[in-house]
Scaffold this motif. Sequence first.
Motif, PDB file in Angstrom:
ATOM      1  N   GLY A  36      10.428   6.422  18.623  1.00  0.00           N
ATOM      2  CA  GLY A  36       9.158   5.890  18.935  1.00  0.00           C
ATOM      3  C   GLY A  36       8.475   6.008  17.433  1.00  0.00           C
ATOM      4  O   GLY A  36       7.939   5.607  16.051  1.00  0.00           O
ATOM      5  N   SER A  37       8.981   7.284  16.718  1.00  0.00           N
ATOM      6  CA  SER A  37       8.059   8.341  15.662  1.00  0.00           C
ATOM      7  C   SER A  37       8.808   7.196  13.947  1.00  0.00           C
ATOM      8  O   SER A  37       8.199   7.077  13.402  1.00  0.00           O
ATOM      9  CB  SER A  37       8.488   8.889  15.427  1.00  0.00           C
ATOM     10  N   SER A  38      10.486   6.989  14.490  1.00  0.00           N
ATOM     11  CA  SER A  38      10.754   6.775  13.858  1.00  0.00           C
ATOM     12  C   SER A  38      10.222   4.425  13.343  1.00  0.00           C
ATOM     13  O   SER A  38      10.482   3.612  12.159  1.00  0.00           O
ATOM     14  CB  SER A  38      12.631   6.389  12.809  1.00  0.00           C
ATOM     15  N   LEU A  39      10.387   4.187  14.880  1.00  0.00           N
ATOM     16  CA  LEU A  39      10.132   3.205  14.542  1.00  0.00           C
ATOM     17  C   LEU A  39       8.738   2.681  13.918  1.00  0.00           C
ATOM     18  O   LEU A  39       7.745   1.722  13.260  1.00  0.00           O
ATOM     19  CB  LEU A  39      10.005   2.362  15.972  1.00  0.00           C
ATOM     20  N   PHE A  43       7.316   0.272  10.809  1.00  0.00           N
ATOM     21  CA  PHE A  43       7.142  -0.932  11.056  1.00  0.00           C
ATOM     22  C   PHE A  43       5.913  -0.694  10.267  1.00  0.00           C
ATOM     23  O   PHE A  43       4.960  -1.863   9.999  1.00  0.00           O
ATOM     24  CB  PHE A  43       6.365  -1.572  12.383  1.00  0.00           C
ATOM     25  N   THR A  44       5.509   0.571  10.027  1.00  0.00           N
ATOM     26  CA  THR A  44       3.693   0.962   9.386  1.00  0.00           C
ATOM     27  C   THR A  44       4.287   0.105   7.873  1.00  0.00           C
ATOM     28  O   THR A  44       4.488  -0.546   7.046  1.00  0.00           O
ATOM     29  CB  THR A  44       3.421   2.529   9.251  1.00  0.00           C
ATOM     30  N   ASP A  48       2.365  -1.952   5.205  1.00  0.00           N
ATOM     31  CA  ASP A  48       1.925  -2.365   4.045  1.00  0.00           C
ATOM     32  C   ASP A  48       2.437  -2.483   3.108  1.00  0.00           C
ATOM     33  O   ASP A  48       1.808  -3.225   2.124  1.00  0.00           O
ATOM     34  CB  ASP A  48       2.196  -0.440   3.459  1.00  0.00           C
ATOM     35  N   GLU A  49       3.659  -3.412   2.428  1.00  0.00           N
ATOM     36  CA  GLU A  49       4.379  -3.802   2.064  1.00  0.00           C
ATOM     37  C   GLU A  49       3.608  -5.615   2.084  1.00  0.00           C
ATOM     38  O   GLU A  49       3.451  -6.206   1.145  1.00  0.00           O
ATOM     39  CB  GLU A  49       5.645  -4.290   1.970  1.00  0.00           C
ATOM     40  N   LEU A  50       3.981  -5.912   3.292  1.00  0.00           N
ATOM     41  CA  LEU A  50       2.763  -6.999   3.690  1.00  0.00           C
ATOM     42  C   LEU A  50       1.828  -7.474   3.248  1.00  0.00           C
ATOM     43  O   LEU A  50       1.173  -8.349   2.363  1.00  0.00           O
ATOM     44  CB  LEU A  50       3.313  -7.591   5.333  1.00  0.00           C
ATOM     45  N   ASN A  51       1.008  -6.329   3.159  1.00  0.00           N
ATOM     46  CA  ASN A  51      -0.806  -6.250   2.741  1.00  0.00           C
ATOM     47  C   ASN A  51      -0.537  -6.327   1.356  1.00  0.00           C
ATOM     48  O   ASN A  51      -1.309  -6.809   0.685  1.00  0.00           O
ATOM     49  CB  ASN A  51      -1.175  -5.056   3.803  1.00  0.00           C
ATOM     50  N   ALA A  52       0.261  -5.488   1.211  1.00  0.00           N
ATOM     51  CA  ALA A  52       0.317  -5.485  -0.872  1.00  0.00           C
ATOM     52  C   ALA A  52       0.887  -6.516  -1.605  1.00  0.00           C
ATOM     53  O   ALA A  52       0.338  -6.609  -2.288  1.00  0.00           O
ATOM     54  CB  ALA A  52       1.033  -4.214  -0.586  1.00  0.00           C
ATOM     55  N   ALA A  53       1.377  -7.836  -1.001  1.00  0.00           N
ATOM     56  CA  ALA A  53       1.932  -8.301  -1.209  1.00  0.00           C
ATOM     57  C   ALA A  53       1.164  -9.996  -0.881  1.00  0.00           C
ATOM     58  O   ALA A  53       1.282 -10.995  -2.114  1.00  0.00           O
ATOM     59  CB  ALA A  53       3.757  -9.277  -0.785  1.00  0.00           C
ATOM     60  N   THR A  54       0.190  -9.833   0.028  1.00  0.00           N
ATOM     61  CA  THR A  54      -0.921 -10.805   0.003  1.00  0.00           C
ATOM     62  C   THR A  54      -2.357 -10.682  -1.314  1.00  0.00           C
ATOM     63  O   THR A  54      -2.406  -9.771  -1.336  1.00  0.00           O
ATOM     64  CB  THR A  54      -1.540 -10.629   1.191  1.00  0.00           C
ATOM     65  N   PRO A  55      -1.921 -11.976  -1.632  1.00  0.00           N
ATOM     66  CA  PRO A  55      -3.567 -11.769  -3.134  1.00  0.00           C
ATOM     67  C   PRO A  55      -4.531 -11.758  -2.130  1.00  0.00           C
ATOM     68  O   PRO A  55      -5.583 -11.809  -1.139  1.00  0.00           O
ATOM     69  CB  PRO A  55      -3.297 -13.596  -3.064  1.00  0.00           C
TER      70      PRO A  55
END
Length: 55
Positions: A36-39, A43-44, A48-55
């Motif tokens: 659970g913690s590693s998953l 996913f976090t 975070d990477e997806l949120n940083a990639a959006t303009p």
Amino acid sequence: MIKQLIRDESGATAIEYGLIAALVAVAIIVALTALGSSLDDLFTGISDELNAATP
């Protein structure tokens, strides 16, 4: 008729399948709890990477 009822094993087979399904469910729950913690971290990080990639 009573001999036929005693020889009928369909109920026992259904119970066995139910026990196998319950054992598989418990194994899945234990595995997901252990991972659970590693998953969550994975996913976090993806989020975070997806949120940083959006303009």
